[in-house]
Design a protein around this motif. Structure first.
Motif, PDB file in Angstrom:
ATOM      1  N   SER A 187      -5.885 -44.423 -22.281  1.00 35.09           N
ATOM      2  CA  SER A 187      -5.660 -43.097 -22.854  1.00 35.09           C
ATOM      3  C   SER A 187      -4.808 -43.234 -24.096  1.00 35.09           C
ATOM      4  O   SER A 187      -3.977 -44.151 -24.197  1.00 35.09           O
ATOM      5  CB  SER A 187      -4.940 -42.186 -21.866  1.00 35.09           C
TER       6      SER A 187
ATOM      7  N   ALA B  42      -2.785 -40.433 -26.812  1.00 35.43           N
ATOM      8  CA  ALA B  42      -2.509 -39.069 -27.214  1.00 35.43           C
ATOM      9  C   ALA B  42      -1.837 -39.046 -28.579  1.00 35.43           C
ATOM     10  O   ALA B  42      -0.882 -39.793 -28.826  1.00 35.43           O
ATOM     11  CB  ALA B  42      -1.615 -38.392 -26.183  1.00 35.43           C
TER      12      ALA B  42
ATOM     13  N   ALA C 220     -17.925 -35.178 -31.147  1.00 34.10           N
ATOM     14  CA  ALA C 220     -18.223 -35.991 -29.968  1.00 34.10           C
ATOM     15  C   ALA C 220     -19.386 -36.960 -30.142  1.00 34.10           C
ATOM     16  O   ALA C 220     -19.927 -37.447 -29.142  1.00 34.10           O
ATOM     17  CB  ALA C 220     -18.419 -35.136 -28.723  1.00 34.10           C
TER      18      ALA C 220
ATOM     19  N   SER D 289     -14.400 -41.050 -24.804  1.00 30.73           N
ATOM     20  CA  SER D 289     -14.452 -39.589 -24.708  1.00 30.73           C
ATOM     21  C   SER D 289     -13.151 -39.035 -25.284  1.00 30.73           C
ATOM     22  O   SER D 289     -12.208 -39.791 -25.549  1.00 30.73           O
ATOM     23  CB  SER D 289     -14.642 -39.143 -23.259  1.00 30.73           C
ATOM     24  N   ARG D 290     -13.108 -37.729 -25.467  1.00 27.42           N
ATOM     25  CA  ARG D 290     -11.894 -37.126 -26.019  1.00 27.42           C
ATOM     26  C   ARG D 290     -11.666 -35.751 -25.431  1.00 27.42           C
ATOM     27  O   ARG D 290     -12.607 -35.059 -25.032  1.00 27.42           O
ATOM     28  CB  ARG D 290     -11.952 -37.064 -27.550  1.00 27.42           C
ATOM     29  N   ASP D 291     -10.407 -35.375 -25.411  1.00 28.92           N
ATOM     30  CA  ASP D 291      -9.967 -34.032 -25.066  1.00 28.92           C
ATOM     31  C   ASP D 291      -9.380 -33.469 -26.337  1.00 28.92           C
ATOM     32  O   ASP D 291      -8.201 -33.702 -26.649  1.00 28.92           O
ATOM     33  CB  ASP D 291      -8.935 -34.096 -23.934  1.00 28.92           C
ATOM     34  N   SER D 292     -10.193 -32.764 -27.086  1.00 26.68           N
ATOM     35  CA  SER D 292      -9.751 -32.302 -28.397  1.00 26.68           C
ATOM     36  C   SER D 292      -8.624 -31.286 -28.303  1.00 26.68           C
ATOM     37  O   SER D 292      -7.770 -31.215 -29.189  1.00 26.68           O
ATOM     38  CB  SER D 292     -10.933 -31.720 -29.172  1.00 26.68           C
ATOM     39  N   ALA D 293      -8.596 -30.514 -27.244  1.00 30.47           N
ATOM     40  CA  ALA D 293      -7.535 -29.516 -27.095  1.00 30.47           C
ATOM     41  C   ALA D 293      -6.162 -30.178 -26.993  1.00 30.47           C
ATOM     42  O   ALA D 293      -5.143 -29.584 -27.368  1.00 30.47           O
ATOM     43  CB  ALA D 293      -7.798 -28.659 -25.868  1.00 30.47           C
ATOM     44  N   ASN D 294      -6.133 -31.407 -26.478  1.00 28.96           N
ATOM     45  CA  ASN D 294      -4.875 -32.130 -26.312  1.00 28.96           C
ATOM     46  C   ASN D 294      -4.770 -33.358 -27.208  1.00 28.96           C
ATOM     47  O   ASN D 294      -3.873 -34.189 -27.014  1.00 28.96           O
ATOM     48  CB  ASN D 294      -4.714 -32.539 -24.849  1.00 28.96           C
ATOM     49  N   ASN D 295      -5.674 -33.466 -28.175  1.00 31.51           N
ATOM     50  CA  ASN D 295      -5.632 -34.566 -29.145  1.00 31.51           C
ATOM     51  C   ASN D 295      -5.558 -35.932 -28.461  1.00 31.51           C
ATOM     52  O   ASN D 295      -4.763 -36.800 -28.840  1.00 31.51           O
ATOM     53  CB  ASN D 295      -4.456 -34.406 -30.116  1.00 31.51           C
ATOM     54  N   THR D 296      -6.376 -36.099 -27.448  1.00 35.12           N
ATOM     55  CA  THR D 296      -6.348 -37.317 -26.650  1.00 35.12           C
ATOM     56  C   THR D 296      -7.725 -37.977 -26.619  1.00 35.12           C
ATOM     57  O   THR D 296      -8.743 -37.275 -26.524  1.00 35.12           O
ATOM     58  CB  THR D 296      -5.895 -37.010 -25.210  1.00 35.12           C
TER      59      THR D 296
END
Length: 121
Positions: free
Chosen positions: A20, A22, A54, A69-76
């Motif tokens: 991970s 962030a 994505a 993969s990414r969690d764009s809402a958390n910049n991760t």
């Protein structure tokens, strides 16, 4: 702005790890994110990248085994690594193309410190 990576470790061949990374700080927008690795005595090479929409890109050596993969809402950004091989051993660095707050145009490349992945045979 800084990138903080985690999730490295020691695993046997055939095992799995999940990395991970962030991004934090005064960020306006995070564009592409990715993972690179550097084996001992070798250059830093691309492992996988993912765009803000994505779209993904992988090194041939990891296709079918690694998933970015990414969690764009958390910049991760994440890197799921399956079927690990000894040749996957190295320091893994996350990278992100970021426009910080206050920058009107353009963006900068940021790097995390790296996390060690060791795959034993």
């Amino acid at each position: 702005v800084q990138l903080q990576a985690s999730g490295g470790g020691l695993v046997q061949a055939g095992g799995t790890l999940r990395l991970s990374c962030a991004a934090s700080g005064e960020i306006f927008r995070v564009n592409d994110m990715g993972w690179y690795r550097q084996a001992p005595g070798k250059a830093r090479d691309l492992v996988a990248t993912i765009t803000s929409s994505a779209s993904t890109n992988y090194a041939d050596s990891v296709k079918g085994r690694f998933t970015i993969s990414r969690d764009s809402a958390n910049n991760t950004v994440f890197l799921q690594m399956n079927s690990l091989k000894p040749e996957d051993t190295g320091v893994y660095y996350c990278n992100a193309d970021i426009r910080p707050l206050g920058l009107i145009v353009g963006s900068y490349q940021y790097w995390g410190r790296g996390t060690q992945v060791t795959v034993s045979s």
